[in-house]
Scaffold this motif. Structure first.
Motif, PDB file in Angstrom:
ATOM      1  N   SER A  78      12.612  -3.515 -28.165  1.00  0.00           N
ATOM      2  CA  SER A  78      11.174  -3.436 -28.449  1.00  0.00           C
ATOM      3  C   SER A  78      10.358  -4.039 -27.306  1.00  0.00           C
ATOM      4  CB  SER A  78      10.831  -4.104 -29.780  1.00  0.00           C
ATOM      5  OG  SER A  78      10.982  -5.504 -29.699  1.00  0.00           O
ATOM      6  N   ARG A  79      10.870  -5.096 -26.687  1.00  0.00           N
ATOM      7  CA  ARG A  79      10.164  -5.673 -25.533  1.00  0.00           C
ATOM      8  C   ARG A  79      10.130  -4.691 -24.371  1.00  0.00           C
ATOM      9  NH1 ARG A  79      11.155 -11.796 -24.225  1.00  0.00           N
ATOM     10  NH2 ARG A  79       9.749 -11.146 -22.584  1.00  0.00           N
ATOM     11  N   LEU A  80      11.218  -3.982 -24.141  1.00  0.00           N
ATOM     12  CA  LEU A  80      11.233  -2.971 -23.077  1.00  0.00           C
ATOM     13  C   LEU A  80      10.268  -1.836 -23.388  1.00  0.00           C
ATOM     14  CD1 LEU A  80      15.035  -2.732 -22.245  1.00  0.00           C
ATOM     15  CD2 LEU A  80      13.246  -3.832 -20.890  1.00  0.00           C
ATOM     16  N   GLN A  81      10.232  -1.423 -24.647  1.00  0.00           N
ATOM     17  CA  GLN A  81       9.308  -0.365 -25.039  1.00  0.00           C
ATOM     18  C   GLN A  81       7.853  -0.811 -24.877  1.00  0.00           C
ATOM     19  OE1 GLN A  81      10.838   0.344 -28.996  1.00  0.00           O
ATOM     20  NE2 GLN A  81      12.029   2.113 -28.305  1.00  0.00           N
ATOM     21  N   GLU A  82       7.563  -2.058 -25.230  1.00  0.00           N
ATOM     22  CA  GLU A  82       6.206  -2.589 -25.067  1.00  0.00           C
ATOM     23  C   GLU A  82       5.816  -2.647 -23.590  1.00  0.00           C
ATOM     24  OE1 GLU A  82       6.272  -6.374 -27.033  1.00  0.00           O
ATOM     25  OE2 GLU A  82       6.486  -5.463 -29.013  1.00  0.00           O
ATOM     26  N   LEU A  83       6.744  -3.058 -22.744  1.00  0.00           N
ATOM     27  CA  LEU A  83       6.476  -3.122 -21.309  1.00  0.00           C
ATOM     28  C   LEU A  83       6.220  -1.723 -20.757  1.00  0.00           C
ATOM     29  CD1 LEU A  83       6.331  -4.753 -18.667  1.00  0.00           C
ATOM     30  CD2 LEU A  83       8.830  -4.474 -18.492  1.00  0.00           C
ATOM     31  N   ALA A  84       7.048  -0.763 -21.142  1.00  0.00           N
ATOM     32  CA  ALA A  84       6.860   0.622 -20.687  1.00  0.00           C
ATOM     33  C   ALA A  84       5.516   1.167 -21.164  1.00  0.00           C
ATOM     34  CB  ALA A  84       8.003   1.490 -21.177  1.00  0.00           C
ATOM     35  N   ALA A  85       5.159   0.906 -22.404  1.00  0.00           N
ATOM     36  CA  ALA A  85       3.883   1.378 -22.940  1.00  0.00           C
ATOM     37  C   ALA A  85       2.709   0.731 -22.201  1.00  0.00           C
ATOM     38  CB  ALA A  85       3.798   1.089 -24.432  1.00  0.00           C
ATOM     39  N   ALA A  86       2.832  -0.551 -21.892  1.00  0.00           N
ATOM     40  CA  ALA A  86       1.746  -1.263 -21.200  1.00  0.00           C
ATOM     41  C   ALA A  86       1.518  -0.706 -19.798  1.00  0.00           C
ATOM     42  CB  ALA A  86       2.053  -2.757 -21.141  1.00  0.00           C
ATOM     43  N   ILE A  87       2.598  -0.484 -19.042  1.00  0.00           N
ATOM     44  CA  ILE A  87       2.407   0.045 -17.687  1.00  0.00           C
ATOM     45  C   ILE A  87       1.931   1.494 -17.740  1.00  0.00           C
ATOM     46  CG2 ILE A  87       4.794   0.765 -17.254  1.00  0.00           C
ATOM     47  CD1 ILE A  87       2.325  -0.773 -14.691  1.00  0.00           C
ATOM     48  N   ASN A  88       2.390   2.257 -18.723  1.00  0.00           N
ATOM     49  CA  ASN A  88       1.909   3.633 -18.859  1.00  0.00           C
ATOM     50  C   ASN A  88       0.421   3.666 -19.178  1.00  0.00           C
ATOM     51  OD1 ASN A  88       4.439   4.693 -18.320  1.00  0.00           O
ATOM     52  ND2 ASN A  88       4.984   4.934 -20.468  1.00  0.00           N
ATOM     53  N   THR A  89      -0.028   2.773 -20.040  1.00  0.00           N
ATOM     54  CA  THR A  89      -1.446   2.693 -20.390  1.00  0.00           C
ATOM     55  C   THR A  89      -2.290   2.324 -19.181  1.00  0.00           C
ATOM     56  OG1 THR A  89      -0.941   2.085 -22.666  1.00  0.00           O
ATOM     57  CG2 THR A  89      -3.140   1.495 -21.849  1.00  0.00           C
ATOM     58  N   GLN A  90      -1.857   1.302 -18.445  1.00  0.00           N
ATOM     59  CA  GLN A  90      -2.618   0.868 -17.270  1.00  0.00           C
ATOM     60  C   GLN A  90      -2.595   1.925 -16.163  1.00  0.00           C
ATOM     61  OE1 GLN A  90      -4.702  -1.792 -17.066  1.00  0.00           O
ATOM     62  NE2 GLN A  90      -4.198  -1.980 -19.235  1.00  0.00           N
ATOM     63  N   THR A  91      -1.485   2.624 -16.014  1.00  0.00           N
ATOM     64  CA  THR A  91      -1.404   3.682 -15.007  1.00  0.00           C
ATOM     65  C   THR A  91      -2.340   4.829 -15.352  1.00  0.00           C
ATOM     66  OG1 THR A  91       0.885   3.103 -14.493  1.00  0.00           O
ATOM     67  CG2 THR A  91       0.167   5.294 -13.850  1.00  0.00           C
ATOM     68  N   ALA A  92      -2.353   5.233 -16.606  1.00  0.00           N
ATOM     69  CA  ALA A  92      -3.256   6.305 -17.042  1.00  0.00           C
ATOM     70  C   ALA A  92      -4.711   5.891 -16.861  1.00  0.00           C
ATOM     71  CB  ALA A  92      -2.980   6.671 -18.496  1.00  0.00           C
ATOM     72  N   LEU A  93      -5.026   4.656 -17.209  1.00  0.00           N
ATOM     73  CA  LEU A  93      -6.386   4.154 -17.030  1.00  0.00           C
ATOM     74  C   LEU A  93      -6.754   4.111 -15.554  1.00  0.00           C
ATOM     75  CD1 LEU A  93      -8.974   2.983 -18.189  1.00  0.00           C
ATOM     76  CD2 LEU A  93      -7.852   0.740 -18.233  1.00  0.00           C
ATOM     77  N   PHE A  94      -5.843   3.647 -14.725  1.00  0.00           N
ATOM     78  CA  PHE A  94      -6.076   3.594 -13.277  1.00  0.00           C
ATOM     79  C   PHE A  94      -6.367   4.999 -12.739  1.00  0.00           C
ATOM     80  CE2 PHE A  94      -4.774   3.746  -8.842  1.00  0.00           C
ATOM     81  CZ  PHE A  94      -5.423   2.642  -8.327  1.00  0.00           C
ATOM     82  N   GLN A  95      -5.568   5.969 -13.155  1.00  0.00           N
ATOM     83  CA  GLN A  95      -5.780   7.344 -12.693  1.00  0.00           C
ATOM     84  C   GLN A  95      -7.121   7.883 -13.148  1.00  0.00           C
ATOM     85  OE1 GLN A  95      -2.206   9.162 -14.223  1.00  0.00           O
ATOM     86  NE2 GLN A  95      -1.085   8.794 -12.318  1.00  0.00           N
ATOM     87  N   SER A  96      -7.515   7.585 -14.385  1.00  0.00           N
ATOM     88  CA  SER A  96      -8.803   8.090 -14.874  1.00  0.00           C
ATOM     89  C   SER A  96      -9.978   7.405 -14.179  1.00  0.00           C
ATOM     90  CB  SER A  96      -8.905   7.925 -16.392  1.00  0.00           C
ATOM     91  OG  SER A  96      -9.025   6.582 -16.755  1.00  0.00           O
ATOM     92  N   LEU A  97      -9.812   6.134 -13.820  1.00  0.00           N
ATOM     93  CA  LEU A  97     -10.888   5.416 -13.121  1.00  0.00           C
ATOM     94  C   LEU A  97     -11.025   5.857 -11.670  1.00  0.00           C
ATOM     95  CD1 LEU A  97     -10.281   1.781 -14.417  1.00  0.00           C
ATOM     96  CD2 LEU A  97     -12.178   3.298 -15.023  1.00  0.00           C
TER      97      LEU A  97
END
Length: 100
Positions: A78-97
């Protein structure tokens, strides 16, 4: 990634303990996820690379450690999944910004 984690769970569920005292110290030093709003392209690129490498290494360690209880194994997954989700969220946000 989720598929390989599920495979690891299935393997460990049927494994017998190979050695005692298996700990996962790497899980206590996971890489930081940078904020998309304040990061440069190079920082995000480096973070994604570091996190992918970290997750791959953690998955390898989970496969090697057959003495983990299922509760502890699930906690690490679950910690690995949370880390993957967090970087995916920030990457998507970075791309949209940074669409120009």
């Amino acid at each position: 990634m989720l598929r390989s984690l599920c495979l690891a769970l299935l393997i460990l569920a049927g494994a017998t303990p190979a050695f005692a005292g298996c700990e996962q110290p790497a899980f206590y030093e996971q890489p930081a996820v940078p904020l998309a709003q304040t990061s440069t392209y190079e920082q995000m690129k480096s973070a994604v690379s570091n996190i992918k490498q970290y997750i791959a290494e953690a998955e390898r360690k989970l496969l090697e450690c057959s003495t983990l209880s299922s509760a502890r194994f699930n906690y690490y997954v679950s910690r690995l999944q949370e880390l993957a989700a967090a970087i995916n969220t920030q990457t998507a946000l970075f791309q949209s910004l940074n669409k120009s």
